[in-house]
Design an enzyme around this catalytic site. Structure first.
Site, PDB file in Angstrom:
ATOM      1  N   ARG A  51      33.546 -24.479  40.665  1.00  0.00           N
ATOM      2  CA  ARG A  51      35.010 -24.299  40.718  1.00  0.00           C
ATOM      3  C   ARG A  51      35.671 -25.490  41.407  1.00  0.00           C
ATOM      4  NH1 ARG A  51      36.992 -21.956  44.903  1.00  0.00           N
ATOM      5  NH2 ARG A  51      35.529 -20.225  44.967  1.00  0.00           N
ATOM      6  N   TYR A 103      58.318 -24.324  25.322  1.00  0.00           N
ATOM      7  CA  TYR A 103      57.241 -23.490  24.792  1.00  0.00           C
ATOM      8  C   TYR A 103      57.388 -22.063  25.362  1.00  0.00           C
ATOM      9  CZ  TYR A 103      52.704 -21.305  24.624  1.00  0.00           C
ATOM     10  OH  TYR A 103      51.698 -20.387  24.453  1.00  0.00           O
ATOM     11  N   ASP A 175      55.524 -32.236  29.851  1.00  0.00           N
ATOM     12  CA  ASP A 175      54.478 -31.608  29.035  1.00  0.00           C
ATOM     13  C   ASP A 175      54.280 -32.498  27.810  1.00  0.00           C
ATOM     14  OD1 ASP A 175      53.042 -30.088  27.183  1.00  0.00           O
ATOM     15  OD2 ASP A 175      53.821 -28.193  27.963  1.00  0.00           O
ATOM     16  N   LYS A 200      45.124 -28.318  22.241  1.00  0.00           N
ATOM     17  CA  LYS A 200      45.812 -28.844  21.068  1.00  0.00           C
ATOM     18  C   LYS A 200      45.198 -30.186  20.630  1.00  0.00           C
ATOM     19  CE  LYS A 200      48.058 -25.097  21.503  1.00  0.00           C
ATOM     20  NZ  LYS A 200      48.550 -24.706  22.750  1.00  0.00           N
TER      21      LYS A 200
HETATM   22  N1  PLP Z   1      52.591 -26.400  26.473  1.00  0.00           N
HETATM   23  C1  PLP Z   1      52.862 -26.450  25.151  1.00  0.00           C
HETATM   24  C2  PLP Z   1      53.864 -27.443  24.649  1.00  0.00           C
HETATM   25  C3  PLP Z   1      52.226 -25.581  24.268  1.00  0.00           C
HETATM   26  O1  PLP Z   1      52.534 -25.633  22.957  1.00  0.00           O
HETATM   27  C4  PLP Z   1      51.290 -24.646  24.786  1.00  0.00           C
HETATM   28  C5  PLP Z   1      50.601 -23.705  23.888  1.00  0.00           C
HETATM   29  O2  PLP Z   1      50.934 -23.569  22.723  1.00  0.00           O
HETATM   30  C6  PLP Z   1      51.046 -24.612  26.165  1.00  0.00           C
HETATM   31  C7  PLP Z   1      51.701 -25.520  26.978  1.00  0.00           C
HETATM   32  C8  PLP Z   1      50.084 -23.617  26.751  1.00  0.00           C
HETATM   33  O3  PLP Z   1      48.769 -23.979  26.456  1.00  0.00           O
HETATM   34  P1  PLP Z   1      47.531 -22.945  26.365  1.00  0.00           P
HETATM   35  O4  PLP Z   1      47.768 -22.097  25.170  1.00  0.00           O
HETATM   36  O5  PLP Z   1      46.357 -23.844  26.258  1.00  0.00           O
HETATM   37  O6  PLP Z   1      47.524 -22.134  27.610  1.00  0.00           O
END
Ligand code: PLP
Length: 391
Positions: A51, A103, A175, A200
């Site tokens: 961890r 998101y 992000d 992604k």
């Molecule tokens: N940020 C963006 C722009 C996203 O599209 C997503 C998920 O679709 C996330 C964060 C969250 O990621 P996770 O699904 O890996 O927790």
């Protein structure tokens, strides 16, 4: 691609290659072990407990920090764990200013934590510098940026946002999930923290869930490491291995992703069943100039509004064969989603309207299949949707 990007592409491919001095394994070994022995009494080694630290996860962190141009990266168990981690920089009464079409999971988390009094949230149209400046002037401690935004692909001017963040003495978090460091490096434009859902494009194969926070400086990186360990947000070694395997092909994948997306954006724009196309690579996109100046490409996410609204969106999504109806994005396979009922279902009707997410909006995560096959599939989907809406 300039010389530095080519060098990054090479470093992504070769990360950790040929570093195993014990057996000469060409690809780096995977350390799944929970714990690591002490060399003797009071003689800890570099790692003691996964961890807290793990060689496979650290190898991924190191290449991510390198590609983003940051001081260090903290690898987390999901993108939302990365969002949670960055939010540890907020204290009660602090204000975070985010995008109104962020998101859905980020929207849910920011509002959920704010409702418990952990901090305050204001979601605004960040493409409007005056609106942004006014929100920041309310004493914001953090500005949360998504550029391009999800799902409307709005472009936020990162350098200008940096100036506003600086005058407000606010941390700037970006992000960068939609573009990856192959197409945008926010730290070069002044971001303090870069957040990723590695689920992604970085992993790129839709077979794991993970995240990362890249910090621009040592102090912030130290805080991210401390909180990831304290809260137990660290990513698993096996997922780190998968992500590292995926990111070796990141740069070549992004080229084919973008080639397909820009061809689709053109045919969508010319089609009579389509009302609007949101793709920053189109000259008609309001953020095209800014995207050209701060991005290294336009990526492969695009959205469009069908004239026939929800009914047409439904027919389109049921007609296409090469676009799987699914959440998520950034994998080699093409996906289609209906944001209002899927990715953004956490938004209440008022927030959906404010964010500009209509019932007829369809989002595509364009994969790396053969371009002509995707074009053909989308065209037949549009024809079917148009026939139903006009009948
Ligand atoms: N940020 C963006 C722009 C996203 O599209 C997503 C998920 O679709 C996330 C964060 C969250 O990621 P996770 O699904 O890996 O927790």
């Amino acid at each position: 691609m300039n010389k530095n990007d080519k060098a990054r592409q090479t470093r992504a491919v070769r990360a950790g290659v040929d570093t195993d001095s014990q057996h000469g394994a060409v690809m780096p070994p995977v350390y799944l072990s929970t714990n690591f022995s002490f060399a003797g009494f009071d003689m800890p080694r570099q790692y003691d407990y996964t961890r807290t630290g793990n060689p496979t996860r650290d190898a991924l962190a190191s290449v991510l920090a390198d590609l983003e141009g940051g001081f260090g990266a903290t690898v987390t168990s999901s993108g939302m764990a990365a969002v949670t981690l960055a939010c540890q920089m907020l204290n009660p009464e602090d204000l975070v200013v985010g995008p109104q079409d962020c998101y859905g999971g980020t929207f849910r988390l920011l509002n959920g934590l704010a409702n418990r009094g952990l901090f305050n949230v204001r979601l605004v149209d960040q493409t409007d510098p005056e609106v942004l400046a006014a929100a920041l002037a309310e004493g914001a401690k953090m500005i949360w940026v998504e550029s391009p935004t999800n799902p409307l692909l709005r472009i936020v001017d990162l350098a200008q946002t940096r100036k506003l963040a600086e005058s407000a003495e606010a941390l700037m978090v970006v992000d960068n999930t939609f573009l990856s460091p192959a197409l945008q490096r926010p730290i070069e434009h002044g971001a303090d923290l870069v957040v990723h859902s590695t689920t992604k494009y970085l992993n790129g194969h839709s077979d794991m869930v993970g995240g990362a926070v890249v910090a621009a400086n040592e102090a912030l990186h130290g805080q991210m490491q401390w909180w990831a360990n304290a809260l137990g947000l660290s990513g698993s070694p096996f997922d780190s291995f998968l992500t590292m395997r995926g990111l070796r092909t990141l740069y070549v994948r992004m080229q084919q992703h973008e080639k397909n997306a820009s061809s689709l954006a053109e045919i969508l724009s010319a089609h009579e069943a389509v009302d609007k196309v949101y793709y920053p690579g189109l000259k008609s996109h309001p953020g095209h100039q800014i995207a050209t100046s701060q991005q290294l490409g336009f990526g492969a996410m695009l959205s469009f509004e069908l004239k026939g609204g929800m009914a047409a969106a439904r027919v389109f999504l049921e007609s296409v064969e090469l676009f799987t109806l699914a959440e998520s994005l950034g994998g080699v396979e093409s996906l289609a989603a209906h944001p209002a009922t899927m990715t953004h279902a956490t938004f209440d009707p008022q927030s959906l309207a404010r964010a500009g997410i209509s019932d007829g909006l369809v989002r595509l995560s364009v994969g790396i299949e053969a371009t002509d096959d995707l074009l053909h599939d989308v065209l037949q989907g549009l024809e079917t949707a148009a026939a139903v809406s006009s009948s």
